[in-house]
Design a protein around this motif. Structure first.
Motif, PDB file in Angstrom:
ATOM      1  N   LEU A   1      -4.102  37.872  61.026  1.00  0.00           N
ATOM      2  CA  LEU A   1      -3.791  36.629  60.317  1.00  0.00           C
ATOM      3  C   LEU A   1      -2.446  36.806  59.627  1.00  0.00           C
ATOM      4  O   LEU A   1      -2.241  37.767  58.895  1.00  0.00           O
ATOM      5  N   SER A   2      -1.523  35.896  59.904  1.00  0.00           N
ATOM      6  CA  SER A   2      -0.227  35.966  59.243  1.00  0.00           C
ATOM      7  C   SER A   2       0.117  34.595  58.677  1.00  0.00           C
ATOM      8  O   SER A   2      -0.679  33.665  58.755  1.00  0.00           O
ATOM      9  N   GLN A   3       1.319  34.470  58.108  1.00  0.00           N
ATOM     10  CA  GLN A   3       1.755  33.192  57.535  1.00  0.00           C
ATOM     11  C   GLN A   3       1.607  32.048  58.532  1.00  0.00           C
ATOM     12  O   GLN A   3       1.197  30.972  58.184  1.00  0.00           O
ATOM     13  N   ARG A   4       2.001  32.321  59.756  1.00  0.00           N
ATOM     14  CA  ARG A   4       2.148  31.251  60.731  1.00  0.00           C
ATOM     15  C   ARG A   4       1.185  31.301  61.898  1.00  0.00           C
ATOM     16  O   ARG A   4       1.117  30.377  62.678  1.00  0.00           O
ATOM     17  N   SER A   5       0.468  32.427  62.076  1.00  0.00           N
ATOM     18  CA  SER A   5      -0.394  32.500  63.258  1.00  0.00           C
ATOM     19  C   SER A   5      -1.680  33.260  62.983  1.00  0.00           C
ATOM     20  O   SER A   5      -1.792  33.997  62.001  1.00  0.00           O
ATOM     21  N   ILE A   6      -2.629  33.052  63.853  1.00  0.00           N
ATOM     22  CA  ILE A   6      -3.925  33.719  63.733  1.00  0.00           C
ATOM     23  C   ILE A   6      -4.390  34.119  65.123  1.00  0.00           C
ATOM     24  O   ILE A   6      -4.144  33.406  66.097  1.00  0.00           O
ATOM     25  N   GLU A   7      -5.008  35.294  65.216  1.00  0.00           N
ATOM     26  CA  GLU A   7      -5.666  35.692  66.453  1.00  0.00           C
ATOM     27  C   GLU A   7      -7.119  35.967  66.108  1.00  0.00           C
ATOM     28  O   GLU A   7      -7.389  36.731  65.179  1.00  0.00           O
ATOM     29  N   PHE A   8      -8.023  35.332  66.808  1.00  0.00           N
ATOM     30  CA  PHE A   8      -9.440  35.592  66.548  1.00  0.00           C
ATOM     31  C   PHE A   8     -10.236  35.592  67.845  1.00  0.00           C
ATOM     32  O   PHE A   8      -9.833  34.986  68.833  1.00  0.00           O
TER      33      PHE A   8
ATOM     34  N   GLU B   1      -0.783  29.355  66.804  1.00  0.00           N
ATOM     35  CA  GLU B   1       0.393  29.382  65.932  1.00  0.00           C
ATOM     36  C   GLU B   1       0.534  28.028  65.270  1.00  0.00           C
ATOM     37  O   GLU B   1       0.616  27.009  65.944  1.00  0.00           O
ATOM     38  N   SER B   2       0.575  28.027  63.972  1.00  0.00           N
ATOM     39  CA  SER B   2       0.688  26.766  63.247  1.00  0.00           C
ATOM     40  C   SER B   2       2.150  26.354  63.129  1.00  0.00           C
ATOM     41  O   SER B   2       3.032  27.180  62.929  1.00  0.00           O
ATOM     42  N   GLU B   3       2.377  25.068  63.245  1.00  0.00           N
ATOM     43  CA  GLU B   3       3.713  24.521  63.032  1.00  0.00           C
ATOM     44  C   GLU B   3       3.485  23.256  62.231  1.00  0.00           C
ATOM     45  O   GLU B   3       2.932  22.317  62.748  1.00  0.00           O
TER      46      GLU B   3
END
Lengths: 122, 372
Positions: B60-67, B318-320
């Motif tokens: 989990l980072s500022q802009r993206s997530i892997e699950f 990835e969130s934008e």
């Protein structure tokens, strides 16, 4: 008047909750006993079509379930349900929707649990 | 047996595997339906589903997530992926009123570029324009955000040139940060904590020369990605199936070829010990690209099986825009549940309507087409 300005959005909220009966309809040529029927859903696509097809096929009372998008430029989704005869197609559809809903709730709960473990609160 | 047993034993259940071969793939479709296997019950069972379901956030980072989403059918995982891209709402600029534009970029091209700028507005704070009272689509302070873009380019310090022979210009670049939010009605208080604006202030929208100017009014509304990609809340939302590499104990890889074997896979997937014995690092297995390189070499024939796990989805989102990456998946579930609820309500009418029209048709033998 301020009173009126405030009232207007309240009305729209009620409108939103109104049931859109046009959303789904029974297509002609359903069997007389209602055990096999086709439905047409407006403004839905593979997103819901395939998920609903899967969950209805999981029902042991259902002999066949399939979906199609009859034409790519019309926002329509056809779902065909045939049962073994113990329940009607409409009942199978309702059970499918309920099952799909509880599936979503389960995944949501699981995902939230995970986020808490990671230490993120939403 | 394996170096670091990270995968659960159930991952090796052959029913869960999709085969990856040199020129084809096998066992692609799921088989967990009632009646598929004799004497086995595969009907929908919530308790069983709860037991099998596994969600695990890997990164989990500022802009993206892997699950990981384990234990669901592809149709379910795909529904969420499609909703993430096309049906989670955001706010974007839709209506552009050009008062003046003397730049070289055409009005419509500039309008298109401005529309694509991601805004930091929480979509739950904005209503749908189509639900507006009275005339459909009437803008008001609850469904529309207004921005202005008044900008002109001029020389700094007259016609003087600097040492390199170039002129200092003001507003040579029109950037997303130049958008000026104009609060309407109650918006001043509603958006007090987080004034609307672009998530990135450095997006170049146009370039100007001295004397050129742009003056526009921009209206942002709520929408979904299926109408236009500018409303899509994600940069990417994708999944892949967990790779699985199974070594054949009957035919071990010859020690002198171990390094060559290891090079057929992504780095870290295959480990070679000092005796030249080959093993699979289960933790790194998920990183394998399943390139099928190993299947090209005759000497490795029968040494290894390449597979993927059919119900183990590795999501990458990835969130934008305004959503935190971890919130996006929850939003997609919410949209899905709303869809189901809408159809459920409408289908109640189907239940009620079911008994009524049928006797009518039976009475005179004709089916009347009164109801649309």
């Amino acid at each position: 008047m301020a009173q009126e300005d405030f009232d207007v959005p309240m009305d729209t909220q009620e409108q939103e909750q109104d049931v859109d009966l046009e959303k789904i309809k029974l297509l002609p040529n359903a069997s007389d006993d209602g055990t096999s029927a086709s439905f047409q859903v407006i403004d839905e696509d593979h997103t819901l079509g395939n998920a609903l097809r899967y969950i209805i096929m999981k029902n042991p009372e259902v002999e066949f379930c399939g979906y199609s998008i009859p034409h790519p430029s019309e926002n329509k989704l056809n779902i065909r349900i045939q049962t073994y005869g113990n329940i009607t197609a409409v009942e199978a559809l309702h059970q499918g929707l309920d099952n799909l809903s509880e599936l979503c709730v389960t995944i949501e709960g699981n995902f939230r649990e995970q986020l808490e473990k990671v230490g993120t609160n939403i | 047996m394996a170096s670091s047993s990270k995968l659960p034993q159930s991952a090796y259940n052959p029913r869960r595997h999709v085969g990856v071969h040199a020129e084809w793939i096998s066992d692609v479709s799921s088989t967990d339906y009632p009646g598929h296997y004799p004497h086995e019950d595969h009907s929908w069972d919530l308790e069983k589903f709860k037991q099998n379901l596994q969600v695990k956030v890997q990164r989990l980072s500022q802009r993206s997530i892997e699950f990981d989403l384990v234990g669901v059918d592809a149709s379910i995982a795909n529904a969420f992926r499609r909703i993430l891209i096309a049906e989670v709402p955001t706010v974007a600029i839709e209506h552009v009123y050009v008062w003046n534009n003397t730049s070289v970029i055409q009005d419509e091209v500039l309008a298109h570029r401005i529309g694509l700028v991601p805004l930091n507005v929480d979509p739950s704070m904005v209503e749908w324009r189509k639900n507006a009272p009275g005339f459909e689509g009437q803008p008001n302070d609850r469904n529309t955000l207004v921005f202005r873009l008044p900008i002109s380019c001029e020389r700094i310090g007259g016609n003087k040139k600097n040492a390199t022979g170039t002129q200092q210009l003001k507003n040579e670049y029109v950037k997303s940060g130049d958008l000026v939010w104009q609060p309407q009605g109650e918006q001043v208080s509603v958006f007090e904590s987080c004034p609307p604006g672009p998530t990135n202030k450095d997006i170049v929208l146009a370039k100007l020369r001295p004397g050129q100017e742009i003056d526009m009014e921009l209206h942002a509304i709520k929408g979904v990605g299926k109408d236009h990609a500018k409303w899509s809340p994600v940069a990417t939302a994708s999944y892949r199936l967990h790779p699985l590499i199974i070594l054949n104990p009957e035919k071990p890889v010859p020690p002198h070829l171990a390094q060559k074997f290891a090079k057929c896979f992504s780095p870290g997937v295959v480990t070679v010990d000092e005796d030249g014995e080959v093993s699979i690092d289960e933790k790194n297995m998920r990183q394998d690209s399943v390139s099928r390189e190993v299947l090209r070499h005759k000497e490795f024939e029968g040494c290894v099986q390449l597979k993927r796990i059919r119900d183990w989805f590795i999501f990458n989102v990835e969130s934008e825009g305004p959503y935190a990456p971890e919130r996006l998946f929850l939003e997609s579930i919410l949209v899905m549940r709303q869809k189901i609820a809408t159809i459920k309500d409408a289908a109640e009418g189907l239940m009620r309507g079911e008994d009524e029209p049928v006797p009518e048709a039976a009475a005179d033998g004709d089916v009347e087409m009164t109801e649309t």
